[in-house]
Design a protein around this motif. Structure first.
Motif, PDB file in Angstrom:
ATOM      1  N   THR A  35      -7.040  -5.889  -8.846  1.00  0.00           N
ATOM      2  CA  THR A  35      -6.057  -4.890  -8.427  1.00  0.00           C
ATOM      3  C   THR A  35      -6.425  -3.501  -8.944  1.00  0.00           C
ATOM      4  O   THR A  35      -6.359  -2.510  -8.207  1.00  0.00           O
ATOM      5  CB  THR A  35      -4.649  -5.286  -8.911  1.00  0.00           C
ATOM      6  OG1 THR A  35      -4.350  -6.604  -8.449  1.00  0.00           O
ATOM      7  CG2 THR A  35      -3.595  -4.333  -8.396  1.00  0.00           C
ATOM      8  N   VAL A  36      -6.830  -3.431 -10.208  1.00  0.00           N
ATOM      9  CA  VAL A  36      -7.252  -2.144 -10.776  1.00  0.00           C
ATOM     10  C   VAL A  36      -8.492  -1.622 -10.046  1.00  0.00           C
ATOM     11  O   VAL A  36      -8.578  -0.436  -9.725  1.00  0.00           O
ATOM     12  CB  VAL A  36      -7.513  -2.280 -12.296  1.00  0.00           C
ATOM     13  CG1 VAL A  36      -8.188  -1.040 -12.857  1.00  0.00           C
ATOM     14  CG2 VAL A  36      -6.217  -2.559 -13.033  1.00  0.00           C
ATOM     15  N   MET A  39      -7.562  -0.220  -6.643  1.00  0.00           N
ATOM     16  CA  MET A  39      -6.950   1.098  -6.736  1.00  0.00           C
ATOM     17  C   MET A  39      -8.007   2.151  -7.046  1.00  0.00           C
ATOM     18  O   MET A  39      -8.010   3.238  -6.465  1.00  0.00           O
ATOM     19  CB  MET A  39      -5.870   1.134  -7.809  1.00  0.00           C
ATOM     20  CG  MET A  39      -5.051   2.425  -7.764  1.00  0.00           C
ATOM     21  SD  MET A  39      -3.933   2.631  -9.125  1.00  0.00           S
ATOM     22  CE  MET A  39      -4.947   3.515 -10.270  1.00  0.00           C
ATOM     23  N   TYR A  40      -8.928   1.828  -7.925  1.00  0.00           N
ATOM     24  CA  TYR A  40      -9.986   2.766  -8.298  1.00  0.00           C
ATOM     25  C   TYR A  40     -10.869   3.109  -7.098  1.00  0.00           C
ATOM     26  O   TYR A  40     -11.279   4.248  -6.925  1.00  0.00           O
ATOM     27  CB  TYR A  40     -10.818   2.172  -9.432  1.00  0.00           C
ATOM     28  CG  TYR A  40     -11.950   3.052  -9.881  1.00  0.00           C
ATOM     29  CD1 TYR A  40     -11.718   4.216 -10.614  1.00  0.00           C
ATOM     30  CD2 TYR A  40     -13.265   2.736  -9.565  1.00  0.00           C
ATOM     31  CE1 TYR A  40     -12.754   5.035 -11.023  1.00  0.00           C
ATOM     32  CE2 TYR A  40     -14.318   3.541  -9.960  1.00  0.00           C
ATOM     33  CZ  TYR A  40     -14.056   4.690 -10.697  1.00  0.00           C
ATOM     34  OH  TYR A  40     -15.083   5.489 -11.091  1.00  0.00           O
ATOM     35  N   GLY A  42      -9.917   3.004  -4.005  1.00  0.00           N
ATOM     36  CA  GLY A  42      -9.130   3.618  -2.950  1.00  0.00           C
ATOM     37  C   GLY A  42      -8.634   2.670  -1.875  1.00  0.00           C
ATOM     38  O   GLY A  42      -8.159   3.114  -0.829  1.00  0.00           O
ATOM     39  N   ASP A  45      -3.047   2.346  -2.627  1.00  0.00           N
ATOM     40  CA  ASP A  45      -2.571   3.570  -3.274  1.00  0.00           C
ATOM     41  C   ASP A  45      -1.785   3.225  -4.541  1.00  0.00           C
ATOM     42  O   ASP A  45      -1.587   2.054  -4.866  1.00  0.00           O
ATOM     43  CB  ASP A  45      -1.745   4.420  -2.308  1.00  0.00           C
ATOM     44  CG  ASP A  45      -0.475   3.728  -1.835  1.00  0.00           C
ATOM     45  OD1 ASP A  45      -0.246   2.578  -2.238  1.00  0.00           O
ATOM     46  OD2 ASP A  45       0.279   4.349  -1.062  1.00  0.00           O
ATOM     47  N   SER A  46      -1.329   4.236  -5.227  1.00  0.00           N
ATOM     48  CA  SER A  46      -0.686   4.022  -6.528  1.00  0.00           C
ATOM     49  C   SER A  46       0.649   3.290  -6.407  1.00  0.00           C
ATOM     50  O   SER A  46       1.023   2.527  -7.298  1.00  0.00           O
ATOM     51  CB  SER A  46      -0.489   5.361  -7.243  1.00  0.00           C
ATOM     52  OG  SER A  46       0.328   6.211  -6.467  1.00  0.00           O
ATOM     53  N   LYS A  47       1.362   3.495  -5.307  1.00  0.00           N
ATOM     54  CA  LYS A  47       2.634   2.798  -5.122  1.00  0.00           C
ATOM     55  C   LYS A  47       2.407   1.295  -4.947  1.00  0.00           C
ATOM     56  O   LYS A  47       3.092   0.481  -5.561  1.00  0.00           O
ATOM     57  CB  LYS A  47       3.367   3.375  -3.911  1.00  0.00           C
ATOM     58  CG  LYS A  47       4.770   2.888  -3.758  1.00  0.00           C
ATOM     59  CD  LYS A  47       5.466   3.606  -2.608  1.00  0.00           C
ATOM     60  CE  LYS A  47       6.904   3.160  -2.513  1.00  0.00           C
ATOM     61  NZ  LYS A  47       7.607   3.856  -1.427  1.00  0.00           N
ATOM     62  N   GLU A  48       1.434   0.924  -4.136  1.00  0.00           N
ATOM     63  CA  GLU A  48       1.105  -0.495  -3.959  1.00  0.00           C
ATOM     64  C   GLU A  48       0.586  -1.096  -5.255  1.00  0.00           C
ATOM     65  O   GLU A  48       0.869  -2.246  -5.579  1.00  0.00           O
ATOM     66  CB  GLU A  48       0.071  -0.661  -2.847  1.00  0.00           C
ATOM     67  CG  GLU A  48       0.600  -0.327  -1.471  1.00  0.00           C
ATOM     68  CD  GLU A  48      -0.506  -0.271  -0.442  1.00  0.00           C
ATOM     69  OE1 GLU A  48      -1.679  -0.047  -0.818  1.00  0.00           O
ATOM     70  OE2 GLU A  48      -0.195  -0.446   0.756  1.00  0.00           O
ATOM     71  N   PHE A  49      -0.183  -0.309  -5.995  1.00  0.00           N
ATOM     72  CA  PHE A  49      -0.690  -0.779  -7.285  1.00  0.00           C
ATOM     73  C   PHE A  49       0.457  -1.056  -8.250  1.00  0.00           C
ATOM     74  O   PHE A  49       0.436  -2.058  -8.965  1.00  0.00           O
ATOM     75  CB  PHE A  49      -1.647   0.252  -7.900  1.00  0.00           C
ATOM     76  CG  PHE A  49      -2.077  -0.093  -9.287  1.00  0.00           C
ATOM     77  CD1 PHE A  49      -3.011  -1.088  -9.510  1.00  0.00           C
ATOM     78  CD2 PHE A  49      -1.538   0.568 -10.378  1.00  0.00           C
ATOM     79  CE1 PHE A  49      -3.408  -1.419 -10.785  1.00  0.00           C
ATOM     80  CE2 PHE A  49      -1.927   0.239 -11.663  1.00  0.00           C
ATOM     81  CZ  PHE A  49      -2.864  -0.749 -11.873  1.00  0.00           C
ATOM     82  N   ALA A  50       1.449  -0.194  -8.257  1.00  0.00           N
ATOM     83  CA  ALA A  50       2.596  -0.388  -9.152  1.00  0.00           C
ATOM     84  C   ALA A  50       3.337  -1.673  -8.807  1.00  0.00           C
ATOM     85  O   ALA A  50       3.704  -2.445  -9.704  1.00  0.00           O
ATOM     86  CB  ALA A  50       3.538   0.808  -9.064  1.00  0.00           C
ATOM     87  N   TYR A  51       3.550  -1.930  -7.523  1.00  0.00           N
ATOM     88  CA  TYR A  51       4.214  -3.174  -7.115  1.00  0.00           C
ATOM     89  C   TYR A  51       3.388  -4.397  -7.515  1.00  0.00           C
ATOM     90  O   TYR A  51       3.925  -5.390  -8.019  1.00  0.00           O
ATOM     91  CB  TYR A  51       4.468  -3.187  -5.607  1.00  0.00           C
ATOM     92  CG  TYR A  51       5.513  -2.204  -5.143  1.00  0.00           C
ATOM     93  CD1 TYR A  51       6.708  -2.036  -5.827  1.00  0.00           C
ATOM     94  CD2 TYR A  51       5.300  -1.442  -4.009  1.00  0.00           C
ATOM     95  CE1 TYR A  51       7.667  -1.137  -5.394  1.00  0.00           C
ATOM     96  CE2 TYR A  51       6.255  -0.543  -3.566  1.00  0.00           C
ATOM     97  CZ  TYR A  51       7.432  -0.393  -4.272  1.00  0.00           C
ATOM     98  OH  TYR A  51       8.379   0.496  -3.837  1.00  0.00           O
TER      99      TYR A  51
END
Length: 99
Positions: A35-36, A39-40, A42, A45-51
């Motif tokens: 997951t990290v 996100m790195y 691309g 996005d950061s919202k999907e990463f937070a979920y």
């Protein structure tokens, strides 16, 4: 030290559960790293990463409550029955040093 069939089964089930627990923990760690990485790179996005991060953290924390393995107290009861009373204190202190 002779153990009954029921006691041996209890110990074996605790060992199996520990192994499967370690595999699930490893799987969740790999998912977190993927997951990290996504996100790195691309892909998310950061919202999907937070979920995803919140879901993986909840899964990791709740993972310990889903397994119904032998309790630590049950295993200690088996061992305390098999060890003579006078040597328990010495062995417990040596085990505490190892931990």
């Amino acid at each position: 030290m002779e153990l009954s069939d029921k006691e041996i089964g209890l110990v074996k089930s605790a060992i199996r559960e520990r192994k499967s627990k370690h595999l699930v923990q490893l799987f969740l760690l790999v998912l977190m790293l993927i997951t990290v990485l996504c996100m790195y790179l691309g892909y998310i996005d950061s919202k999907e990463f937070a979920y995803a991060a919140i879901a993986l953290i909840i899964a990791t924390i709740s993972h310990n409550y889903h397994y119904k393995s032998a309790s630590y107290d049950q295993l200690l009861d088996i061992l305390s029955k098999r060890i003579p009373d006078n040597s328990i204190e010495g062995q417990v202190s040596s085990l505490q040093k190892e931990i």
